[in-house]
Design a protein around this motif. Structure first.
Motif, mmCIF file in Angstrom:
data_model
loop_
_atom_site.group_PDB
_atom_site.id
_atom_site.type_symbol
_atom_site.label_atom_id
_atom_site.label_comp_id
_atom_site.label_asym_id
_atom_site.label_seq_id
_atom_site.Cartn_x
_atom_site.Cartn_y
_atom_site.Cartn_z
ATOM 1 N N TRP A 70 0.818 -1.253 0.051
ATOM 2 C CA TRP A 70 0.169 0.019 -0.048
ATOM 3 C C TRP A 70 0.859 0.979 0.087
ATOM 4 C CZ3 TRP A 70 -4.788 0.775 -1.002
ATOM 5 C CH2 TRP A 70 -5.866 -0.181 -1.032
ATOM 6 N N ALA A 74 0.801 4.059 -2.931
ATOM 7 C CA ALA A 74 0.331 5.559 -2.665
ATOM 8 C C ALA A 74 1.405 6.479 -3.088
ATOM 9 C CB ALA A 74 0.248 5.581 -1.007
ATOM 10 N N ILE A 77 0.150 8.103 -6.113
ATOM 11 C CA ILE A 77 -0.853 9.064 -6.030
ATOM 12 C C ILE A 77 -0.485 10.552 -5.450
ATOM 13 C CG2 ILE A 77 -3.107 9.370 -5.271
ATOM 14 C CD1 ILE A 77 -3.006 6.375 -4.655
ATOM 15 N N MET A 89 0.788 10.570 -1.180
ATOM 16 C CA MET A 89 -0.043 9.981 -0.049
ATOM 17 C C MET A 89 0.752 9.068 0.740
ATOM 18 S SD MET A 89 -3.937 9.794 -1.737
ATOM 19 C CE MET A 89 -4.615 9.405 0.071
ATOM 20 N N ALA A 94 -4.269 6.329 1.449
ATOM 21 C CA ALA A 94 -4.492 5.679 0.332
ATOM 22 C C ALA A 94 -5.782 4.458 0.661
ATOM 23 C CB ALA A 94 -3.541 5.245 -0.523
ATOM 24 N N GLN A 205 -11.897 2.603 -6.223
ATOM 25 C CA GLN A 205 -11.610 3.779 -6.961
ATOM 26 C C GLN A 205 -12.527 4.676 -7.445
ATOM 27 O OE1 GLN A 205 -9.035 0.809 -9.103
ATOM 28 N NE2 GLN A 205 -7.509 2.300 -9.164
#
Length: 231
Positions: A70, A74, A77, A89, A94, A205
């Protein structure tokens, strides 16, 4: 509400006295009745809080390998800060963002533990909106794909010329749009800014909001029917 011009010794009178509240303004000191605010703990707000709690609880039970995945996800992003800077992020943010949206669409769904493997661009369809009497009707020029729904958002405005605020839109549900089958949302009389976005029902999403023109919803006026006298 009353406006007072105070002397030098009372220039900074503020606070609450009994049922009266004093506040300083550029014009002087304003006195108004004290009003107890309504309870902000609405069903919708409680639903969001519960989703955030579920997200945080799930994150704490996640394996180190998944946390790393994760965090890596992130990094790609970017979000623009209030100062205008683009920043990445972190993993928990996220994960929480996707999880809360996933649970909005799937209230009883099982939270996805792994990050999405591909970006989400939504469907190549467009919506239009028409104001009616006590409702707004949304029409699509195509169908939502499998695992995609359309989120409809509205923002009430004080007047038709009022500029909508980006953070003022309220979700009015997720719909499986089909060409030729409009969706109606019931709303009180007034002016509304409308928007929509596409949501991946498997990952949470979503796309950016797509904005529609401001609409004016009319009030329903019914003409009473005169009853006939019995013969």
């Amino acid at each position: 509400m009353a406006l007072f011009k105070l002397g030098a010794f009372a220039e900074y009178l503020t606070g609450k006295a009994g049922n009266t509240v004093f506040a300083r303004t550029k014009s002087g000191t304003v006195a108004r009745d004290f009003v107890i605010p309504t309870n902000p703990n609405t069903d919708a707000q409680q639903f969001v809080r519960n989703n955030l709690t579920d997200s945080s609880t799930t994150w704490r039970t996640m394996s180190a390998i998944r946390v790393k995945a994760w965090n890596q996800y992130a990094k790609n992003i970017k979000r623009r800060s209030r100062g205008g800077q683009l920043r990445s992020m972190n993993g928990i943010n996220a994960f929480t963002a996707l999880t809360t949206k996933f649970l909005q669409v799937n209230p009883n769904g099982v939270i996805p533990m792994d990050p999405p493997v591909a970006p989400f661009k939504g469907d190549p369809i467009s919506l239009s909106a028409t104001a009616g009497v006590g409702e707004i009707e949304f029409t699509s020029d195509g169908n939502n794909s499998n695992n995609v729904k359309t989120e409809i958002l509205l923002q009430p405005l004080a007047s038709a010329n009022r500029k909508p605020q980006k953070g003022g839109y309220i979700s009015h549900g997720f719909f499986k749009m089909q060409a030729g089958n409009p969706v109606s949302v019931s709303v009180p009389t007034g002016h509304y800014a409308a928007a929509y976005r596409f949501v991946n029902t498997q990952t949470g999403q979503d796309t950016g909001m797509r904005f529609l023109p401001v609409l004016t919803v009319a009030i329903s006026i019914s003409t009473p029917v005169k009853s006939k006298k019995a013969a």
